[in-house]
Design a protein around this motif. Structure first.
Motif, PDB file in Angstrom:
ATOM      1  N   THR A  29       0.846  -1.199   0.000  1.00  0.00           N
ATOM      2  CA  THR A  29       0.000   0.000   0.000  1.00  0.00           C
ATOM      3  C   THR A  29       0.882   1.250   0.000  1.00  0.00           C
ATOM      4  O   THR A  29       2.090   1.173   0.215  1.00  0.00           O
ATOM      5  N   GLY A  30       0.258   2.386  -0.227  1.00  0.00           N
ATOM      6  CA  GLY A  30       0.950   3.663  -0.099  1.00  0.00           C
ATOM      7  C   GLY A  30       1.771   4.069  -1.304  1.00  0.00           C
ATOM      8  O   GLY A  30       2.597   4.977  -1.193  1.00  0.00           O
ATOM      9  N   LEU A  31       1.572   3.426  -2.450  1.00  0.00           N
ATOM     10  CA  LEU A  31       2.309   3.846  -3.644  1.00  0.00           C
ATOM     11  C   LEU A  31       1.820   5.228  -4.064  1.00  0.00           C
ATOM     12  O   LEU A  31       0.623   5.488  -4.085  1.00  0.00           O
ATOM     13  N   ARG A  32       2.747   6.115  -4.403  1.00  0.00           N
ATOM     14  CA  ARG A  32       2.345   7.479  -4.753  1.00  0.00           C
ATOM     15  C   ARG A  32       1.896   7.607  -6.203  1.00  0.00           C
ATOM     16  O   ARG A  32       1.335   8.641  -6.579  1.00  0.00           O
ATOM     17  N   SER A  33       2.151   6.583  -7.009  1.00  0.00           N
ATOM     18  CA  SER A  33       1.686   6.605  -8.390  1.00  0.00           C
ATOM     19  C   SER A  33       1.579   5.182  -8.912  1.00  0.00           C
ATOM     20  O   SER A  33       2.090   4.247  -8.292  1.00  0.00           O
ATOM     21  N   ALA A  34       0.938   5.042 -10.055  1.00  0.00           N
ATOM     22  CA  ALA A  34       0.832   3.746 -10.719  1.00  0.00           C
ATOM     23  C   ALA A  34       1.898   3.624 -11.801  1.00  0.00           C
ATOM     24  O   ALA A  34       1.848   2.720 -12.630  1.00  0.00           O
ATOM     25  N   GLU A  35       2.870   4.507 -11.786  1.00  0.00           N
ATOM     26  CA  GLU A  35       3.945   4.487 -12.781  1.00  0.00           C
ATOM     27  C   GLU A  35       4.960   3.402 -12.450  1.00  0.00           C
ATOM     28  O   GLU A  35       5.277   3.160 -11.294  1.00  0.00           O
ATOM     29  N   GLY A  36       5.485   2.759 -13.485  1.00  0.00           N
ATOM     30  CA  GLY A  36       6.585   1.820 -13.313  1.00  0.00           C
ATOM     31  C   GLY A  36       6.184   0.490 -12.725  1.00  0.00           C
ATOM     32  O   GLY A  36       5.084  -0.006 -12.951  1.00  0.00           O
ATOM     33  N   THR A  37       7.101  -0.066 -11.943  1.00  0.00           N
ATOM     34  CA  THR A  37       6.924  -1.399 -11.383  1.00  0.00           C
ATOM     35  C   THR A  37       7.294  -1.423  -9.906  1.00  0.00           C
ATOM     36  O   THR A  37       7.901  -0.488  -9.393  1.00  0.00           O
ATOM     37  N   VAL A  38       6.902  -2.509  -9.264  1.00  0.00           N
ATOM     38  CA  VAL A  38       7.341  -2.783  -7.898  1.00  0.00           C
ATOM     39  C   VAL A  38       8.222  -4.024  -7.979  1.00  0.00           C
ATOM     40  O   VAL A  38       7.797  -5.071  -8.470  1.00  0.00           O
ATOM     41  N   ARG A  39       9.451  -3.890  -7.540  1.00  0.00           N
ATOM     42  CA  ARG A  39      10.412  -4.993  -7.519  1.00  0.00           C
ATOM     43  C   ARG A  39      10.466  -5.529  -6.095  1.00  0.00           C
ATOM     44  O   ARG A  39      10.603  -4.762  -5.146  1.00  0.00           O
ATOM     45  N   ALA A  40      10.334  -6.849  -5.981  1.00  0.00           N
ATOM     46  CA  ALA A  40      10.282  -7.465  -4.658  1.00  0.00           C
ATOM     47  C   ALA A  40      11.272  -8.617  -4.578  1.00  0.00           C
ATOM     48  O   ALA A  40      11.466  -9.352  -5.551  1.00  0.00           O
ATOM     49  N   ALA A  57      18.849 -18.530  -4.240  1.00  0.00           N
ATOM     50  CA  ALA A  57      17.672 -19.213  -3.705  1.00  0.00           C
ATOM     51  C   ALA A  57      16.572 -18.240  -3.279  1.00  0.00           C
ATOM     52  O   ALA A  57      15.527 -18.658  -2.796  1.00  0.00           O
ATOM     53  N   SER A  58      16.799 -16.940  -3.457  1.00  0.00           N
ATOM     54  CA  SER A  58      15.792 -15.956  -3.042  1.00  0.00           C
ATOM     55  C   SER A  58      14.570 -16.008  -3.956  1.00  0.00           C
ATOM     56  O   SER A  58      14.624 -16.528  -5.071  1.00  0.00           O
ATOM     57  N   HIS A  59      13.483 -15.468  -3.437  1.00  0.00           N
ATOM     58  CA  HIS A  59      12.254 -15.314  -4.225  1.00  0.00           C
ATOM     59  C   HIS A  59      12.263 -13.882  -4.731  1.00  0.00           C
ATOM     60  O   HIS A  59      12.413 -12.944  -3.940  1.00  0.00           O
ATOM     61  N   ARG A  60      12.088 -13.707  -6.047  1.00  0.00           N
ATOM     62  CA  ARG A  60      12.094 -12.361  -6.634  1.00  0.00           C
ATOM     63  C   ARG A  60      10.998 -12.256  -7.678  1.00  0.00           C
ATOM     64  O   ARG A  60      10.700 -13.216  -8.381  1.00  0.00           O
ATOM     65  N   THR A  61      10.436 -11.059  -7.804  1.00  0.00           N
ATOM     66  CA  THR A  61       9.447 -10.813  -8.848  1.00  0.00           C
ATOM     67  C   THR A  61       9.370  -9.324  -9.126  1.00  0.00           C
ATOM     68  O   THR A  61       9.813  -8.504  -8.310  1.00  0.00           O
ATOM     69  N   VAL A  62       8.792  -8.997 -10.276  1.00  0.00           N
ATOM     70  CA  VAL A  62       8.524  -7.615 -10.667  1.00  0.00           C
ATOM     71  C   VAL A  62       7.082  -7.570 -11.122  1.00  0.00           C
ATOM     72  O   VAL A  62       6.657  -8.386 -11.949  1.00  0.00           O
ATOM     73  N   VAL A  63       6.301  -6.631 -10.545  1.00  0.00           N
ATOM     74  CA  VAL A  63       4.892  -6.482 -10.923  1.00  0.00           C
ATOM     75  C   VAL A  63       4.611  -5.021 -11.272  1.00  0.00           C
ATOM     76  O   VAL A  63       5.312  -4.115 -10.823  1.00  0.00           O
ATOM     77  N   LYS A  64       3.573  -4.824 -12.067  1.00  0.00           N
ATOM     78  CA  LYS A  64       3.179  -3.471 -12.449  1.00  0.00           C
ATOM     79  C   LYS A  64       2.699  -2.719 -11.212  1.00  0.00           C
ATOM     80  O   LYS A  64       1.995  -3.265 -10.379  1.00  0.00           O
ATOM     81  N   ALA A  65       3.091  -1.470 -11.105  1.00  0.00           N
ATOM     82  CA  ALA A  65       2.647  -0.628  -9.985  1.00  0.00           C
ATOM     83  C   ALA A  65       1.164  -0.309 -10.147  1.00  0.00           C
ATOM     84  O   ALA A  65       0.619  -0.348 -11.248  1.00  0.00           O
ATOM     85  N   GLY A  66       0.531   0.026  -9.067  1.00  0.00           N
ATOM     86  CA  GLY A  66      -0.883   0.391  -9.049  1.00  0.00           C
ATOM     87  C   GLY A  66      -1.200   1.043  -7.721  1.00  0.00           C
ATOM     88  O   GLY A  66      -0.313   1.239  -6.886  1.00  0.00           O
ATOM     89  N   GLU A  67      -2.467   1.340  -7.508  1.00  0.00           N
ATOM     90  CA  GLU A  67      -2.874   1.958  -6.242  1.00  0.00           C
ATOM     91  C   GLU A  67      -2.541   1.036  -5.077  1.00  0.00           C
ATOM     92  O   GLU A  67      -2.010   1.446  -4.062  1.00  0.00           O
ATOM     93  N   THR A  68      -2.878  -0.237  -5.238  1.00  0.00           N
ATOM     94  CA  THR A  68      -2.503  -1.288  -4.298  1.00  0.00           C
ATOM     95  C   THR A  68      -1.961  -2.438  -5.137  1.00  0.00           C
ATOM     96  O   THR A  68      -2.492  -2.731  -6.196  1.00  0.00           O
ATOM     97  N   VAL A  69      -0.918  -3.079  -4.671  1.00  0.00           N
ATOM     98  CA  VAL A  69      -0.272  -4.151  -5.417  1.00  0.00           C
ATOM     99  C   VAL A  69      -0.264  -5.405  -4.555  1.00  0.00           C
ATOM    100  O   VAL A  69      -0.027  -5.333  -3.353  1.00  0.00           O
ATOM    101  N   THR A  70      -0.517  -6.549  -5.197  1.00  0.00           N
ATOM    102  CA  THR A  70      -0.416  -7.835  -4.510  1.00  0.00           C
ATOM    103  C   THR A  70       0.729  -8.620  -5.132  1.00  0.00           C
ATOM    104  O   THR A  70       0.809  -8.743  -6.346  1.00  0.00           O
ATOM    105  N   ILE A  71       1.598  -9.117  -4.274  1.00  0.00           N
ATOM    106  CA  ILE A  71       2.745  -9.908  -4.700  1.00  0.00           C
ATOM    107  C   ILE A  71       2.608 -11.282  -4.053  1.00  0.00           C
ATOM    108  O   ILE A  71       2.322 -11.383  -2.864  1.00  0.00           O
ATOM    109  N   ARG A  72       2.819 -12.303  -4.866  1.00  0.00           N
ATOM    110  CA  ARG A  72       2.652 -13.675  -4.371  1.00  0.00           C
ATOM    111  C   ARG A  72       3.937 -14.467  -4.632  1.00  0.00           C
ATOM    112  O   ARG A  72       4.364 -14.608  -5.765  1.00  0.00           O
ATOM    113  N   PHE A  73       4.537 -14.976  -3.544  1.00  0.00           N
ATOM    114  CA  PHE A  73       5.674 -15.882  -3.646  1.00  0.00           C
ATOM    115  C   PHE A  73       5.160 -17.275  -3.313  1.00  0.00           C
ATOM    116  O   PHE A  73       4.570 -17.482  -2.245  1.00  0.00           O
ATOM    117  N   THR A  74       5.360 -18.230  -4.221  1.00  0.00           N
ATOM    118  CA  THR A  74       4.884 -19.598  -4.012  1.00  0.00           C
ATOM    119  C   THR A  74       6.057 -20.533  -3.755  1.00  0.00           C
ATOM    120  O   THR A  74       7.215 -20.176  -3.961  1.00  0.00           O
TER     121      THR A  74
END
Length: 144
Positions: A29-40, A57-74
């Motif tokens: 939460t709390g993204l100031r814009s929907a520009e770019g991506t969120v790297r986790a 062995a780390s879990h990594r992903t990149v998702v599109k930014a938005g008002e709220t973003v959900t990231i899922r590591f499986t």
């Protein structure tokens, strides 16, 4: 009688099927814009956190930014993990800085670990993942 035996065998097969994969689901939460991506990235390696790209062995992903973003590591094994997030607004693959050290883009860490003059220590961001699904919330922060 045979139908009952088949039904019982089918029930036993269902009960023996593997459980759903362990996962960590992060609501950002709390993204100031929907520009770019969120790297986790999520790691168990204290000595390289928050740069867990150095952990194969780390879990990594990149998702599109938005008002709220959900990231899922499986397929997350039980253990102690820490998460680092970057709101890469210009999607250039790196954390941009002002005056050489102040972050220009958003960042966040598990347990909302505090950022002082440097990124938080692993011990401040670490959480224990057990079996099953674990939901976390991380608030994005901006220095500038």
């Amino acid at each position: 009688m045979r139908a009952l035996a088949l039904l019982a065998a089918g029930t036993a097969t269902l009960a023996a099927s593997p459980a759903a994969a362990d996962e960590v689901v992060i609501t950002v939460t709390g993204l100031r814009s929907a520009e770019g991506t969120v790297r986790a990235c999520m790691t168990t390696q204290e000595d390289i956190f928050p740069k867990c790209i150095k952990d194969p062995a780390s879990h990594r992903t990149v998702v599109k930014a938005g008002e709220t973003v959900t990231i899922r590591f499986t397929d997350v094994k039980p253990g102690n993990y820490a998460i680092a997030l970057l709101h890469d607004e210009n999607d250039n693959g790196k954390a941009d800085r002002a005056l050489g050290m102040m972050p220009k883009e958003g960042y966040g860490f598990s347990r909302d670990a505090p950022v002082r003059m440097a990124p938080p220590k692993f011990r401040d961001a670490v959480f224990e993942h057990k079996a099953g699904r674990q939901d976390l919330a991380i608030r994005m922060r901006y220095f500038l």
